[in-house]
Write an enzyme that holds these catalytic residues in place. Structure first.
Site, PDB file in Angstrom:
ATOM      1  CB  CYS A 162      10.823 -26.446 -18.145  1.00 55.75           C
ATOM      2  SG  CYS A 162      10.850 -24.519 -18.638  1.00 55.75           S
ATOM      3  CG  HIS A 302       6.035 -29.224 -15.228  1.00 53.18           C
ATOM      4  ND1 HIS A 302       7.328 -28.860 -15.074  1.00 53.18           N
ATOM      5  CD2 HIS A 302       5.477 -28.337 -16.262  1.00 53.18           C
ATOM      6  CE1 HIS A 302       7.579 -28.099 -15.752  1.00 53.18           C
ATOM      7  NE2 HIS A 302       6.584 -27.528 -16.583  1.00 53.18           N
ATOM      8  CD  GLU A 313       1.844 -31.871 -13.872  1.00 57.89           C
ATOM      9  OE1 GLU A 313       2.451 -32.693 -13.087  1.00 57.89           O
ATOM     10  OE2 GLU A 313       1.701 -30.703 -13.861  1.00 57.89           O
ATOM     11  CE  LYS A 334       8.257 -25.876 -12.320  1.00 59.40           C
ATOM     12  NZ  LYS A 334       7.962 -27.475 -12.033  1.00 59.40           N
ATOM     13  CG  HIS A 339       8.998 -22.768 -14.408  1.00 61.04           C
ATOM     14  ND1 HIS A 339       9.769 -23.732 -14.342  1.00 61.04           N
ATOM     15  CD2 HIS A 339       8.173 -22.851 -15.734  1.00 61.04           C
ATOM     16  CE1 HIS A 339       9.533 -24.517 -15.247  1.00 61.04           C
ATOM     17  NE2 HIS A 339       8.677 -24.082 -16.195  1.00 61.04           N
ATOM     18  CG  PHE A 398       8.525 -23.585 -24.026  1.00 58.28           C
ATOM     19  CD1 PHE A 398       7.477 -23.784 -23.216  1.00 58.28           C
ATOM     20  CD2 PHE A 398       8.909 -22.311 -23.982  1.00 58.28           C
ATOM     21  CE1 PHE A 398       6.484 -22.716 -22.670  1.00 58.28           C
ATOM     22  CE2 PHE A 398       8.293 -21.299 -23.398  1.00 58.28           C
ATOM     23  CZ  PHE A 398       7.192 -21.369 -22.938  1.00 58.28           C
TER      24      PHE A 398
END
Length: 413
Positions: A162, A302, A313, A334, A339, A398
């Site tokens: 991502c 993110h 985060e 998002k 996402h 990931f």
């Protein structure tokens, strides 16, 4: 070393298939999340997604060409076409040997694979398309863009889950900075909303199951968040050396001033609980930009709407920015588009550029109940006007991949 600027923007998103509707939707706090109606979700845990609507692939590329391209490639080409035209390159003299493409996809042509597997099962191996491999491999978006524009320069498809969009933009920035190209087409694309993808993410308990309220399902940093919402689309930008852009009289949106990449070196899917990798990526982006943390005016997070991810985060931002962390607005796109996996960084880069250009920060919607562990200024629910010069955009993936770009509003000399 060359300075690097952004001169073109292109987006295919759940809020619209070009930059203006996408940006207008973001700034109005509009959600693009809906119930999935493209396949039967009766047995799925999650039944919602950020789908691309009203996308006419045949109208754009012709029936014959569409049959040779997976949906993620169509999205990538459409976003690249927008960015190319937006940059005014259709009428420019560009050295094609110094034109490159860095556009990636996290999952590639999974829809094509599923369709051809069904053909195999129902009609036998002789009926499987000979184009199966080139249609499904993740590099095909970059390849098709390269073919379309005759780009003979470096062309590749970074695969960093991502964080692909930011990896692509950051590496393209470095290439131009070091003199390896004049113009780069960079970003990411994804079209992975399929039955098997939804089931896999759903069974990992990563997805929101707030199916009765799709538009409230993606809620980064909110105490009642229960997972991310899958989405699809593409985000592409045109990067140029400043000297090249000035020579052709290009309109310049912004300057890319830094890039940081790191690895959590921690877990296959879980973010480092202390946000160590994201902290390093942000730190190195600012170091390359030559700026202090307090000079950052906005952070595009993110922020996927997962409990661990949002919390880590926040920890990373606090660690790097110190006392300034509470004063810097943090926005989560998002919350509205979901996402987009490998397309997220490219789409969010476009949003950050528009934000700097217009002095307007999109909100993080669905902020209803504060999480005591997520206590920064997330620009709750309503867009905010602000004097903006420098912003950073975070993308994490990931495997622990982290990529951060630092962008500065361009001031005409």
């Amino acid at each position: 070393m060359e300075k690097v600027v952004i001169t073109g923007l292109g987006v295919i998103s759940p809020l619209g298939n070009s930059v203006d509707p996408f940006w207008n939707g973001l700034t109005k706090g509009k959600s693009g999340i809906t119930l999935i109606d493209t396949f039967d979700t009766a047995k799925q845990k999650a039944k919602i997604a950020g789908l691309i609507r009203d996308f006419d692939g045949e109208g754009r590329f012709g029936r014959k060409e569409v049959r040779r391209m997976d949906r993620f490639v169509q999205f990538a080409l459409a976003a690249a076409d927008q960015a190319w035209e937006d940059a005014g390159l259709q009428n420019a003299q560009v050295d094609r040997e110094r034109l490159g493409v860095y556009v990636g996809s996290g999952i590639g042509g999974v829809q094509t694979l599923l369709e051809q597997h069904a053909v195999l099962e129902q009609r036998g191996p002789d009926r499987v398309s000979p184009l199966l491999a080139p249609m499904m491999i993740p590099n095909m978006a970059a390849a098709m863009i390269s073919i379309k524009y005759g780009a003979h320069g470096p062309t590749m498809a970074p695969v960093t889950a991502c964080s692909i969009g930011n990896t692509s933009i950051g590496e393209a920035f470095r290439l131009i900075k070091m003199g390896g190209a004049d113009v780069m087409i960079a970003g990411g694309a994804e079209a992975a909303i399929t039955e098997v993808s939804l089931a896999g993410f759903g069974n990992s308990t990563a997805l929101s199951t707030r199916n009765e309220e799709p538009q409230k399902a993606s809620r980064p940093f909110d105490a009642k968040r229960d997972g991310f919402v899958m989405a699809e689309g593409a985000g592409v930008v045109i990067l140029e050396s400043l000297s090249h852009a000035l020579r052709r009289g290009a309109r310049i949106y912004a300057e890319v001033i830094g890039y940081g990449a790191s690895s959590d070196a921690y877990h296959m899917v879980a973010t480092h609980p202390e946000g160590y990798g994201p902290y390093l990526a942000m730190k190195w982006a600012l170091q390359e930009a030559g700026i202090q943390p307090e000079q950052v005016d906005v952070i595009s997070a993110h922020a996927t709407s997962t409990e661990i991810g949002d919390r880590s985060e926040t920890i990373a931002i606090k660690r790097l920015f110190g006392e300034a962390a509470t004063r810097i607005p943090v926005t989560a796109n998002k919350s509205m588009v979901g996402h987009l996996l490998g397309a997220s960084g490219g789409v969010e880069a476009v949003a950050l550029v528009k934000s700097l250009q217009e002095g307007l920060i999109p909100p993080t919607i669905n902020q209803e109940e504060s999480d005591p562990d997520c206590d920064l200024d997330y620009v709750p629910n309503v867009a905010r006007k602000a004097a903006l010069q420098i912003g950073i955009s975070n993308s994490f993936g990931f495997g622990g991949h982290n990529a951060v770009i630092a962008v500065k509003k361009y001031a005409q000399a």
